[in-house]
Design an enzyme around this catalytic site. Sequence first.
Site, PDB file in Angstrom:
ATOM      1  CB  CYS A  10      -0.929   0.005   1.201  1.00 55.34           C
ATOM      2  SG  CYS A  10      -1.984  -1.444   1.271  1.00 55.34           S
TER       3      CYS A  10
ATOM      4  CB  CYS B  50     -13.035  -0.867   6.216  1.00 56.25           C
ATOM      5  SG  CYS B  50     -13.289  -2.072   7.515  1.00 56.25           S
ATOM      6  CB  SER B  51      -9.656   2.314   3.224  1.00 62.05           C
ATOM      7  OG  SER B  51      -8.937   1.102   3.222  1.00 62.05           O
TER       8      SER B  51
ATOM      9  CE  LYS C 204     -15.019   4.491   5.889  1.00 62.57           C
ATOM     10  NZ  LYS C 204     -15.521   4.562   4.552  1.00 62.57           N
TER      11      LYS C 204
ATOM     12  CG  HIS D  92      -6.172   2.266   0.274  1.00 56.01           C
ATOM     13  ND1 HIS D  92      -5.007   2.817  -0.223  1.00 56.01           N
ATOM     14  CD2 HIS D  92      -5.773   1.252   1.115  1.00 56.01           C
ATOM     15  CE1 HIS D  92      -3.965   2.168   0.277  1.00 56.01           C
ATOM     16  NE2 HIS D  92      -4.397   1.218   1.082  1.00 56.01           N
TER      17      HIS D  92
END
Length: 380
Positions: A83, A205-206, A323, A327
């Site tokens: 990431c 969560c994203s 978020k 992402h």
Amino acid sequence: MKIHVLGGNTSKFGELWDTSPRELGRQTMKKALQSAGIEARGIDALFVGNMLSGIFGNQENLGAFYAEELGVQVPAFRLEAACASGGLALHSAVNALLAGIYETVMVLGIEKMTDHQQDVVSSALMAAGSDEERQTGITFPGLYALLTQAYMQEYGMTEADLAAVAVKNHYHGSHNPNAQFRFPVTVEQVLLSAKVADPLKLLDCSPISDGASAVILSTKKHKSKVEIIASTMATDTLSLSDRSSFTSLGAVVRAAAKAYKAAGIQPKDVDVAEIHDCFSIAEVIASEDLGFSKKGHGALDIASGKRTLGSGEVILNSSGGLKACGHPVGATGVKQMVEIMEQLQGKAGDRQVHKAKVGLTHNVAGSGSQAVIHILKGSI
Ligand code: COA
């Protein structure tokens, strides 16, 4: 040697089912060139941050792939750090500029994830974890849930305190035309959203996203008003179980210390920061590891509104963060820099942080195995 940020562009983030990776990269790089006011032939090298193209698209050779789309035949590199692939691509580009090898480079971060089922994506993302973690069947929501539980035990944070992260980031994202989710949410909505990995819920969560972002950096004299004054990186163990703390990420602490030293500034000097909030707890811990909040106070400071646009204190995730903005893993680190560039140019529209002069980006791989920090300075 000064590293100027000449221009950049971020695509819409979300489910971009009608746009191929080629098209997404081509459009984003073209708009980045327009923003910088230069032609493709002015680019000496291309750095591409991406994590999953090999697994999902059987396409690994992304340096050549996107150089072709840019219409150049210069050195081109693909960088991978899960990431933090976008952050690593930026860090590598900065190092190459500092070494004097190139004068003007483009950094592209790109990821297409939503053409695949959620379980397939979760499993692919675990390529960033360790063998033993994969053997247990755990995925990233589960790993960050463990961090959340440890933090709640150590500091007494409640689920409602934590929900403030998503509330703030959805509010900021509602001002961002490129954000995947542009709707605000309340603490109650976060608390009532579906459990993903206890105590993390859907709205902690994203999401899984498609998107791209590109930025152009140069050591040549330019009219640009934004400079990179620190670019640092640090690593930690792949497995959470090998760490001495679950409530701080060592890689972030180490990279941040080096970045503040290189920039000659302190956390209190930062006006706006893009934080890697892949899960709400990540922003809480980062706000402490980066020195913006005291240990145990990160969530409370967010809940009190100190990190929300207009507070006059350091603003976290004006873009909506991972978020709400989304992402697309390889794009995130570059998107963070484009957001800070726009803030320091005074061009962030409804998301503008008043008189922002110093900005920071914080991009993390996996559960903290790598961290990349950039500090930028504006002169408006
Ligand atoms: N936040 C808010 N809404 C979300 C969301 C999120 N993170 N993820 C999905 N949604 C919405 C969708 O838009 C959809 O809304 P709709 O019904 O109105 O169209 C609904 O929730 C269901 O979406 P779906 O795609 O079926 O969700 P899912 O259950 O398959 O996936 C998660 C949800 C949270 C499990 C998934 O987004 C995920 O795995 N996120 C973490 C990704 C990750 O690990 N990244 C790496 C970090 S280290």
